[in-house]
Design a protein around this motif. Structure first.
Motif, PDB file in Angstrom:
ATOM      1  N   TRP A 251      -5.817  -1.681  -7.658  1.00  0.00           N
ATOM      2  CA  TRP A 251      -5.588  -0.071  -7.551  1.00  0.00           C
ATOM      3  C   TRP A 251      -4.421   0.053  -8.382  1.00  0.00           C
ATOM      4  N   LYS A 252      -3.360  -0.796  -8.492  1.00  0.00           N
ATOM      5  CA  LYS A 252      -2.291  -0.607  -9.274  1.00  0.00           C
ATOM      6  C   LYS A 252      -2.335  -0.838 -10.737  1.00  0.00           C
ATOM      7  N   ALA A 253      -3.643  -1.756 -10.909  1.00  0.00           N
ATOM      8  CA  ALA A 253      -3.870  -1.914 -12.342  1.00  0.00           C
ATOM      9  C   ALA A 253      -4.397  -0.608 -13.002  1.00  0.00           C
ATOM     10  N   VAL A 254      -5.050   0.045 -12.254  1.00  0.00           N
ATOM     11  CA  VAL A 254      -5.771   1.485 -12.758  1.00  0.00           C
ATOM     12  C   VAL A 254      -4.451   2.498 -12.779  1.00  0.00           C
ATOM     13  N   ILE A 255      -3.695   2.642 -11.614  1.00  0.00           N
ATOM     14  CA  ILE A 255      -2.913   3.850 -11.499  1.00  0.00           C
ATOM     15  C   ILE A 255      -1.768   3.532 -12.278  1.00  0.00           C
ATOM     16  N   ILE A 256      -1.243   2.276 -12.386  1.00  0.00           N
ATOM     17  CA  ILE A 256      -0.083   2.223 -13.109  1.00  0.00           C
ATOM     18  C   ILE A 256      -0.084   1.397 -14.709  1.00  0.00           C
ATOM     19  N   GLY A 257      -1.044   0.627 -14.225  1.00  0.00           N
ATOM     20  CA  GLY A 257      -1.613  -0.229 -15.732  1.00  0.00           C
ATOM     21  C   GLY A 257      -2.221   0.294 -16.704  1.00  0.00           C
ATOM     22  N   GLY A 258      -3.019   1.436 -16.298  1.00  0.00           N
ATOM     23  CA  GLY A 258      -3.963   2.046 -17.067  1.00  0.00           C
ATOM     24  C   GLY A 258      -5.207   1.470 -17.441  1.00  0.00           C
ATOM     25  N   ALA A 259      -5.834   0.416 -16.644  1.00  0.00           N
ATOM     26  CA  ALA A 259      -7.149   0.096 -16.471  1.00  0.00           C
ATOM     27  C   ALA A 259      -8.097   1.252 -16.056  1.00  0.00           C
TER      28      ALA A 259
ATOM     29  N   PRO B 142       0.605  -1.309  -0.141  1.00  0.00           N
ATOM     30  CA  PRO B 142      -0.104   0.083   0.046  1.00  0.00           C
ATOM     31  C   PRO B 142       0.686   1.414   0.074  1.00  0.00           C
ATOM     32  N   ASP B 143       1.877   1.506   0.853  1.00  0.00           N
ATOM     33  CA  ASP B 143       2.586   2.603   0.789  1.00  0.00           C
ATOM     34  C   ASP B 143       3.307   2.883  -0.271  1.00  0.00           C
ATOM     35  N   THR B 144       3.968   1.735  -0.899  1.00  0.00           N
ATOM     36  CA  THR B 144       4.624   1.856  -2.145  1.00  0.00           C
ATOM     37  C   THR B 144       3.775   2.489  -3.260  1.00  0.00           C
ATOM     38  N   LEU B 145       2.379   1.798  -3.304  1.00  0.00           N
ATOM     39  CA  LEU B 145       1.642   2.367  -4.551  1.00  0.00           C
ATOM     40  C   LEU B 145       1.398   4.008  -4.262  1.00  0.00           C
ATOM     41  N   VAL B 146       1.220   4.094  -2.965  1.00  0.00           N
ATOM     42  CA  VAL B 146       0.763   5.546  -2.711  1.00  0.00           C
ATOM     43  C   VAL B 146       2.149   6.419  -3.156  1.00  0.00           C
ATOM     44  N   LEU B 147       3.302   6.019  -2.821  1.00  0.00           N
ATOM     45  CA  LEU B 147       4.298   6.829  -2.891  1.00  0.00           C
ATOM     46  C   LEU B 147       4.398   6.975  -4.494  1.00  0.00           C
ATOM     47  N   ALA B 148       4.168   5.885  -5.364  1.00  0.00           N
ATOM     48  CA  ALA B 148       4.072   5.999  -6.823  1.00  0.00           C
ATOM     49  C   ALA B 148       3.190   7.149  -7.268  1.00  0.00           C
ATOM     50  N   MET B 149       1.867   7.110  -6.622  1.00  0.00           N
ATOM     51  CA  MET B 149       0.824   8.233  -6.970  1.00  0.00           C
ATOM     52  C   MET B 149       1.478   9.585  -6.689  1.00  0.00           C
ATOM     53  N   ARG B 150       2.026   9.698  -5.291  1.00  0.00           N
ATOM     54  CA  ARG B 150       2.628  11.047  -4.872  1.00  0.00           C
ATOM     55  C   ARG B 150       3.719  11.507  -5.885  1.00  0.00           C
ATOM     56  N   ALA B 151       4.574  10.691  -6.371  1.00  0.00           N
ATOM     57  CA  ALA B 151       5.630  10.922  -7.406  1.00  0.00           C
ATOM     58  C   ALA B 151       5.156  11.692  -8.787  1.00  0.00           C
ATOM     59  N   HIS B 152       3.939  11.125  -8.966  1.00  0.00           N
ATOM     60  CA  HIS B 152       3.511  11.512 -10.438  1.00  0.00           C
ATOM     61  C   HIS B 152       2.276  12.470 -10.059  1.00  0.00           C
ATOM     62  N   ALA B 153       1.854  12.816  -9.007  1.00  0.00           N
ATOM     63  CA  ALA B 153       0.704  13.891  -8.560  1.00  0.00           C
ATOM     64  C   ALA B 153       0.682  15.055  -9.492  1.00  0.00           C
ATOM     65  N   ARG B 154      -0.252  15.281  -9.895  1.00  0.00           N
ATOM     66  CA  ARG B 154      -0.315  16.977 -10.657  1.00  0.00           C
ATOM     67  C   ARG B 154      -1.550  17.550 -10.010  1.00  0.00           C
ATOM     68  N   ARG B 155      -1.355  18.888 -10.361  1.00  0.00           N
ATOM     69  CA  ARG B 155      -2.541  19.671 -10.026  1.00  0.00           C
ATOM     70  C   ARG B 155      -3.681  19.448 -10.755  1.00  0.00           C
ATOM     71  N   LEU B 156      -4.879  20.119 -10.603  1.00  0.00           N
ATOM     72  CA  LEU B 156      -6.221  20.301 -11.432  1.00  0.00           C
ATOM     73  C   LEU B 156      -5.855  21.321 -12.295  1.00  0.00           C
ATOM     74  N   PRO B 157      -6.723  21.213 -13.484  1.00  0.00           N
ATOM     75  CA  PRO B 157      -6.719  22.307 -14.412  1.00  0.00           C
ATOM     76  C   PRO B 157      -7.458  23.525 -13.782  1.00  0.00           C
ATOM     77  N   GLU B 158      -6.897  24.616 -13.973  1.00  0.00           N
ATOM     78  CA  GLU B 158      -7.640  25.929 -13.648  1.00  0.00           C
ATOM     79  C   GLU B 158      -9.084  25.823 -13.844  1.00  0.00           C
ATOM     80  N   GLY B 159      -9.907  26.190 -12.768  1.00  0.00           N
ATOM     81  CA  GLY B 159     -11.362  26.452 -12.873  1.00  0.00           C
ATOM     82  C   GLY B 159     -12.107  24.940 -12.388  1.00  0.00           C
ATOM     83  N   GLY B 160     -11.247  24.078 -12.343  1.00  0.00           N
ATOM     84  CA  GLY B 160     -11.653  22.718 -12.055  1.00  0.00           C
ATOM     85  C   GLY B 160     -12.233  22.688 -10.599  1.00  0.00           C
TER      86      GLY B 160
END
Length: 223
Positions: A189-197, A118-136
């Motif tokens: 969750w990894k299949a969605v975040i990393i695998g593109g499912a 779990p922590d490893t997967l969340v760290l991957a999410m944190r590493a690639h985290a992006r801000r929302l588009p303006e106005g969203g």
């Protein structure tokens, strides 16, 4: 007594070489990675790092303590247990973990099928985290991940917040009002975040609340 290292120093004046002197031994950086989201007991670390033996883990922790990266502390009553955590200097290694994650995600040999904790997967999410588009619209999601490698382990809880200034995922046991709650295995969750499912394709993902908020989280943190 200082732990005996199984390798010699590079004896190189380059700071990068010195960094490898500090965290370049096998398992050392993996131990650091497992502490980036907060302190853990020895048994927690042994459980979260499959393949590491107790003797090797002991030596790596001793090495990291000696260099000032890891600190040992005792939790107050009623817990009264010893935990290992990162020093302020050690916590700076999340930036290194982030850089490595972004770099290695381009590898043609990235083992997409391998399990993650779990922590490893969340760290991957944190590493690639992006801000929302303006106005969203801003959004928050409670994420509860069950470790696919250990069905008897309790789910680990996180709070994800997506805003136009940035997206964050933090480990927490206290979650207030959120737009959605996700219960998932790490494999799904990894299949969605990393695998593109897609969220809809994974049977082991249950969503309560607004699915749009969960999709925003995926869009903001997927590789």
């Amino acid at each position: 007594m200082a732990a005996r290292r199984s390798y010699g120093s590079y004896n190189d004046g380059c700071a990068s070489a010195h960094a490898l002197d500090l965290i370049g031994e096998r398992w050392a950086f993996i131990v650091v990675r497992e502490l980036l989201l907060g302190p853990k007991r020895f048994l927690d670390l042994q459980r979260d790092i499959p393949g590491i033996g107790p003797a090797v883990l002991t030596h790596r922790l001793q090495d990291l303590e000696e260099t000032g990266i890891v600190m040992r502390t005792s939790l107050p009553a009623p817990a009264r247990v010893m935990v290992y955590g990162l020093s302020e200097w050690g916590r700076g290694l999340e930036a290194v973990n982030t850089a490595l994650s972004i770099w290695a995600a381009q590898s043609p040999r990235l083992p997409f099928e391998a399990d993650m904790g779990p922590d490893t997967l969340v760290l991957a999410m944190r590493a690639h985290a992006r801000r929302l588009p303006e106005g969203g619209p801003e959004s928050s999601v409670a994420l509860k991940l069950s470790d696919s490698r250990d069905s008897e382990r309790e789910p680990v809880e996180y709070l994800a917040t997506m805003t136009t200034t940035g997206s964050t995922v933090t480990k927490t046991t206290v979650v207030g009002a959120v737009d959605a709650v996700v219960n998932s295995t790490t494999r799904a969750w990894k299949a969605v975040i990393i695998g593109g499912a897609s969220l809809e394709s994974e049977d082991d993902i249950a969503i309560t609340g607004h699915q749009h908020a969960v999709q925003m989280l995926v869009d903001a943190t997927k590789l």
